[in-house]
Design a protein around this motif. Structure first.
Motif, PDB file in Angstrom:
ATOM      1  N   PHE A 215       0.763  -1.328  -0.089  1.00  0.00           N
ATOM      2  CA  PHE A 215       0.253   0.003  -0.436  1.00  0.00           C
ATOM      3  C   PHE A 215       0.928   1.070  -0.001  1.00  0.00           C
ATOM      4  N   TYR A 216       1.702   1.325   0.664  1.00  0.00           N
ATOM      5  CA  TYR A 216       2.979   2.786   1.422  1.00  0.00           C
ATOM      6  C   TYR A 216       3.989   2.603  -0.637  1.00  0.00           C
ATOM      7  N   TYR A 217       4.042   1.407  -1.270  1.00  0.00           N
ATOM      8  CA  TYR A 217       4.825   1.482  -2.176  1.00  0.00           C
ATOM      9  C   TYR A 217       3.645   2.356  -3.307  1.00  0.00           C
TER      10      TYR A 217
ATOM     11  N   HIS B 268      -2.547   8.826  -7.309  1.00  0.00           N
ATOM     12  CA  HIS B 268      -3.517   9.329  -8.144  1.00  0.00           C
ATOM     13  C   HIS B 268      -4.404   7.912  -8.852  1.00  0.00           C
ATOM     14  N   LYS B 269      -3.521   6.661  -8.663  1.00  0.00           N
ATOM     15  CA  LYS B 269      -3.878   5.972  -8.830  1.00  0.00           C
ATOM     16  C   LYS B 269      -4.495   4.232  -7.758  1.00  0.00           C
ATOM     17  N   VAL B 270      -4.613   4.970  -6.257  1.00  0.00           N
ATOM     18  CA  VAL B 270      -4.855   4.150  -6.111  1.00  0.00           C
ATOM     19  C   VAL B 270      -6.523   4.748  -4.883  1.00  0.00           C
ATOM     20  N   VAL B 271      -8.018   3.663  -5.068  1.00  0.00           N
ATOM     21  CA  VAL B 271      -8.764   3.968  -4.414  1.00  0.00           C
ATOM     22  C   VAL B 271      -8.504   2.979  -3.217  1.00  0.00           C
ATOM     23  N   MET B 272      -9.002   3.834  -1.743  1.00  0.00           N
ATOM     24  CA  MET B 272      -8.851   2.346  -0.684  1.00  0.00           C
ATOM     25  C   MET B 272     -10.056   1.971  -0.335  1.00  0.00           C
ATOM     26  N   ARG B 273     -10.448   1.056  -0.629  1.00  0.00           N
ATOM     27  CA  ARG B 273     -11.389  -0.075  -0.481  1.00  0.00           C
ATOM     28  C   ARG B 273     -12.155  -0.133   1.234  1.00  0.00           C
ATOM     29  N   ILE B 274     -12.950   0.076   1.855  1.00  0.00           N
ATOM     30  CA  ILE B 274     -13.004  -0.663   3.456  1.00  0.00           C
ATOM     31  C   ILE B 274     -13.928  -1.540   3.154  1.00  0.00           C
TER      32      ILE B 274
ATOM     33  N   LEU C  80      -9.581   6.523   7.829  1.00  0.00           N
ATOM     34  CA  LEU C  80      -9.784   7.593   6.437  1.00  0.00           C
ATOM     35  C   LEU C  80      -8.673   8.458   7.447  1.00  0.00           C
ATOM     36  N   SER C  81      -7.881   8.370   8.644  1.00  0.00           N
ATOM     37  CA  SER C  81      -7.076   9.382   8.906  1.00  0.00           C
ATOM     38  C   SER C  81      -5.570   8.673   7.576  1.00  0.00           C
ATOM     39  N   LEU C  82      -5.798   7.356   7.532  1.00  0.00           N
ATOM     40  CA  LEU C  82      -4.577   6.422   6.717  1.00  0.00           C
ATOM     41  C   LEU C  82      -4.598   7.343   5.516  1.00  0.00           C
ATOM     42  N   ALA C  83      -6.137   7.603   5.353  1.00  0.00           N
ATOM     43  CA  ALA C  83      -6.562   7.815   3.471  1.00  0.00           C
ATOM     44  C   ALA C  83      -5.801   9.678   3.785  1.00  0.00           C
ATOM     45  N   LYS C  84      -6.261  10.074   3.965  1.00  0.00           N
ATOM     46  CA  LYS C  84      -5.300  11.376   4.440  1.00  0.00           C
ATOM     47  C   LYS C  84      -4.200  11.972   4.278  1.00  0.00           C
ATOM     48  N   GLU C  85      -3.387  11.242   5.118  1.00  0.00           N
ATOM     49  CA  GLU C  85      -2.098  10.975   4.947  1.00  0.00           C
ATOM     50  C   GLU C  85      -1.329  10.483   4.255  1.00  0.00           C
ATOM     51  N   THR C  86      -1.970   9.351   3.129  1.00  0.00           N
ATOM     52  CA  THR C  86      -1.304   8.988   1.832  1.00  0.00           C
ATOM     53  C   THR C  86      -1.750   9.751   0.454  1.00  0.00           C
TER      54      THR C  86
END
Length: 297
Positions: free
Chosen positions: A204-206, A213-219, A236-242
């Protein structure tokens, strides 16, 4: 050859625009709420639809190994015989039996996909590789996406992140969107479904460092697994940070339960589905954080 269990045309919930979704078999995780339990292994599986069965017992007659029997007029399939009883499937007059999964080559898949090329162009859609976990058949998946990219197609991939980072590095240039599941951030809970948090988060971090811009986080929001105020705020905080492109909150549903019944596996629980309205407060929190967020795929 790659092991496929379904190809769905005109899909609209697995990436942008109108898409064809290619569902591949094989997954390292075994989530007990999975919508596609037939995808766990790469080999075909037998499916039995009780609603279609008329009790004629032709399947029992034509199953040479004895894997299929009837007890108290109820269909019984003994998987230990390791026999899919192909002739029984063919002889079933109502199609109550089905073999899920088959080997296909790239050209066969591409011929199906290209039937809808005009729809992709008009809707800014394309192809989504799903599963299972597409990277479970890494060599075959890499070969397929390379051939698809030669057709100038937009390619998305649905992924659990549970695989070697070097594989991700190889396939990333050919993928336009990663629909990346973040199922849990607690290793003790993730271990219950076969996940390794370190592996998943390294991948994920890579991606979020190289191409956020390619990453859609699905929860996937699952009661008794991750449906807590603490967890949802944490991701949500992780999404903001990344700086991911988008967040999709996916409320727990039981729409795949009939698949579990048909392949004769016990289902997760008898809990009710989550209503989308239950996740609205978290959508509002995400929006206040400046995130692009939606409920549902």
């Amino acid at each position: 050859m790659i092991s496929v269990f379904n190809i769905e045309r005109f899909a609209t919930h697995d990436g942008d625009g109108i898409r064809t979704v290619v569902f591949l078999k094989g997954c390292p995780l075994h989530c007990p709420w999975c919508s596609n339990p037939e995808s766990w292994g790469t080999e075909p599986v037998l499916s039995y639809n009780k609603k279609k069965c008329i009790g004629c017992r032709r399947c029992e007659k034509y199953c040479k190994s004895g894997a299929i029997t009837f007890e108290n007029n109820q269909f019984v399939y003994n998987k230990q015989f390791n026999d899919l009883c192909e002739e029984s499937v063919e002889q079933c007059p109502k199609g109550a039996l089905e073999i899920l999964g088959k080997k296909m080559n790239n050209q066969e898949i591409i011929e199906i996909i290209m039937q809808d090329i005009d729809y992709y162009k008009n809707s800014q859609g394309g192809v989504t590789i799903s599963g299972g976990e597409p990277m479970y058949q890494f060599k075959e998946t890499l070969s397929l996406v390379k051939d698809l990219k030669e057709k100038d197609l937009n390619i998305a991939i649905e992924t659990t992140g549970q695989y070697d980072l070097q594989q991700l590095i190889q396939i990333e240039p050919y993928i336009d969107t990663f629909l990346f599941d973040i199922k849990q951030l607690d290793q003790s809970k993730l271990k219950m479904i076969g996940g390794d948090l370190k592996i998943i988060m390294n991948n994920f971090y890579y991606l979020t460092e190289k191409c956020p811009h390619k990453v859609v986080m699905r929860i996937p929001v699952i009661p008794e697994f991750n449906y807590t105020d603490q967890y949802l705020k944490e991701v949500l905080s992780l999404a903001k940070e990344t700086h991911v492109r988008e967040i999709d909150l996916l409320p727990y549903h039981t729409l795949g339960k009939n698949k579990w019944d048909r392949i004769m596996k016990p289902y997760y629980s008898d809990m009710k589905m989550l209503d989308k309205s239950e996740l609205v407060p978290y959508k509002k929190i995400g929006q206040e954080m400046g995130l692009k967020i939606k409920i549902g795929g």
